[in-house]
Scaffold this active site. Structure first.
Site, short mmCIF file in Angstrom:
data_model
loop_
_atom_site.label_atom_id
_atom_site.label_comp_id
_atom_site.label_asym_id
_atom_site.label_seq_id
_atom_site.Cartn_x
_atom_site.Cartn_y
_atom_site.Cartn_z
N SER A 57 -26.65 51.95 -35.85
CA SER A 57 -25.26 51.64 -35.83
C SER A 57 -25.24 50.46 -35.23
O SER A 57 -25.87 49.89 -34.37
CB SER A 57 -24.61 52.67 -35.19
OG SER A 57 -23.30 52.24 -34.71
N TYR A 105 -23.26 57.71 -26.94
CA TYR A 105 -23.75 58.10 -28.29
C TYR A 105 -24.34 56.68 -28.68
O TYR A 105 -25.47 56.92 -29.15
CB TYR A 105 -22.45 58.06 -29.04
CG TYR A 105 -22.68 57.66 -30.58
CD1 TYR A 105 -23.57 58.26 -31.44
CD2 TYR A 105 -22.13 56.40 -31.08
CE1 TYR A 105 -23.64 57.86 -32.77
CE2 TYR A 105 -22.26 56.03 -32.27
CZ TYR A 105 -23.14 56.79 -33.20
OH TYR A 105 -23.61 56.33 -34.38
N LYS A 151 -28.58 55.82 -29.95
CA LYS A 151 -28.94 55.01 -31.04
C LYS A 151 -30.02 53.95 -30.65
O LYS A 151 -31.09 53.66 -31.13
CB LYS A 151 -27.92 54.48 -31.76
CG LYS A 151 -27.17 55.29 -32.60
CD LYS A 151 -27.86 56.25 -33.64
CE LYS A 151 -26.96 57.09 -34.34
NZ LYS A 151 -27.74 57.94 -35.17
#
Lengths: 335, 335
Positions: free
Chosen positions: A124, A148, A152
């Site tokens: 992302s 989060y 990643k």
């Protein structure tokens, strides 16, 4: 070619399955339906008229994964499975780290056991943290502002180390900007649970009358209209980017990272206006306080994907609005 | 008070168990003996004359951990369990990430289930990467130069997120500099498998005649004698630091990071000379190529641990050499 898609019933995963099936791949999906529904996979088959094999299993379950690899001749993996809500990740970080990081480690371990070393990973643009300038290129410094995002970033680092340890791997890390829209059939699309975290599903729910009005967080950013600017990209374009990445890793070894964005930024108000124009619906909104950690502008430099993968986004903001709306209208309660 | 020590049979873990038992704690060890031996725990009990409860289990085995928590009244955890060899981590990163990160996640999950939220975590000065100056303070920027270091850094970040999500946690992250030496009884100490990765066990094996000569990596560093300077610290001082950190977290909530170092740097040649003086043994050496990623000087600013934990190292370089040598002589083949 047989391709395993983890999290294949999810928003992006299901659109990628459609493209894979259309291109002639055999698709095997593993999904635990933690945040998706089997219905999405039925519709993928209905749209394409092709069969898709699926396993209801958790990628953390190593034995289940081994079974999938032993029963199929998987040649490559596209790995979507993971939690993705920023706010939730702040509240329950252990679960996020466990699901996203341990899940990826188990997957890679089993891939290695079965000598499958071709991987497309779903990253992302959040890994750019608070970028100092736009457009954002792949070589920009990386950081994360929430758990989060850290999952990643950590997975990207882990994949780099895996490749460094064994040059037989071939990995494409795809950093998505802001995927919106839906398949033009109106049969698959974004199906959030509860209050949508993302802007477009919120807009479509307001347009449906399911929510009273949109909250726009901040109107004093240094942008043309004061609202935040993002690189919205049609989910079908994102899906096609995966096919190009897959083609590439089948032919080469190495690890490469690609931005998947259009390179064009639209503000929240731009998106609202485009949606209103495309759908002839009025979206009432209020301006709320800016959210901590939100940046003014975020859009990609997509030249690397264009040059190396021969991929670029083809659909425009009107397509995104029309397709998102079609899915919402056809599926007022989601799947 | 009942304290769970993961990896309690290891080098630092076993010394911490001695100090815990001496201070009146009840000690429960969980160790899978992947890189240690049960003999170390026997000797801990022999040294202290106290009973220690131990479970042979892997912290990745959630059910086994749950059993340990359900059978005891654990109030705090000191978490050592993890792989620690830099070179190996580059070769088998998946195993390192899985063991160190997933292990910590499983541990934290089970701690949360049993409402045990006091944790001392075993980190390393390696998280300072290539520091720009010395002495190194806790607020210095962090980075990692290999997968082992990344596991430590990632775990630190995960613990920060866990605390941010639940302010009932109390966590002390201890960044060790270069622990050497052994318990003065000569019964427990560092027991590497195969060729030692660390300098002191290599020196003691040369002194024993088990290895022909020491290789010193680089002699042109910007230090007083050209060889690399490190902050060697007696393992018993390190162990005592854990008790101080434990005391602190039992009284407070929060997450704090502490350097455990002496604040004094010795070069490789300084250490060799001190060892020769302490033991009256000659250590033949050759100068080899510097190792990629090695820095000239690395030593701690230990003021934070002094101020907040009321801890500082007490033993000097001669103590370290004498005690390391005593363990080697008494245990020519290790445990």
């Amino acid at each position: 070619m047989e391709v395993l898609v983890t999290g294949g019933a999810g928003y992006i995963g299901s659109h990628v399955c459609v493209e894979l099936l259309n291109s002639g791949c055999e698709v095997i999906v593993v999904d635990n339906f933690a945040n998706s529904k089997p219905e999405a996979l039925k519709r993928v088959q209905e749209i394409t008229g092709k069969y898709l094999k699926f396993y209801e299993a958790d990628i953390l379950d190593k034995l289940a994964l081994e079974k999938i690899f032993s029963e199929n001749n998987i040649e490559a993996v596209i790995h979507f499975a993971g939690f993705k809500a920023v706010g939730e990740s702040i509240k329950i970080p252990i679960l996020y780290y466990n699901n996203n990081i341990t899940g990826t480690l188990v997957l890679c371990e089993v891939m290695k056991m079965y000598n499958v070393k071709k991987l497309v990973f779903s990253s992302s643009a959040t890994v750019y943290g608070m970028p100092k300038r736009v457009p954002i290129s792949e070589h920009f410094p990386l950081s994360a502002t929430n758990p989060y995002g850290r999952t990643k970033l950590m997975i990207e680092e882990i994949l780099q180390d895996i490749y460094a340890s064994d040059k037989q791997w071939s990995v494409a890390i795809l950093r998505y900007f802001n995927p919106i829209g839906a398949h033009e059939s109106g049969r698959i699309g974004e199906d959030p649970r509860g209050i949508p975290n993302n802007l477009m599903p919120f807009i479509t729910q307001v347009a449906m009358g399911k929510r009273e009005k949109l909250s726009i967080f901040g109107s004093n950013y240094a942008t043309h209209d004061g609202t935040g600017v993002r690189d919205y990209i049609h989910v079908v374009d994102i899906a096609k980017g995966h096919l190009k990445a897959l083609e590439k890793i089948m032919k080469t070894r190495g690890i490469e990272t690609y931005n998947l964005g259009t390179g064009v930024g639209y503000s929240v108000l731009d998106l609202v206006k485009n949606f209103e124009k495309a759908t002839n619906k009025k979206i009432p909104y209020v301006i709320s306080e800016p959210r901590l950690g939100d940046i003014a502008e975020c859009y990609a430099n997509p030249i690397k994907a264009k040059t190396i993968l021969n991929w670029s986004a083809e659909k425009n903001i009107q397509d995104m609005c029309i397709d998102a709306w079609r899915f919402q209208v056809n599926n007022p309660e989601g799947y």
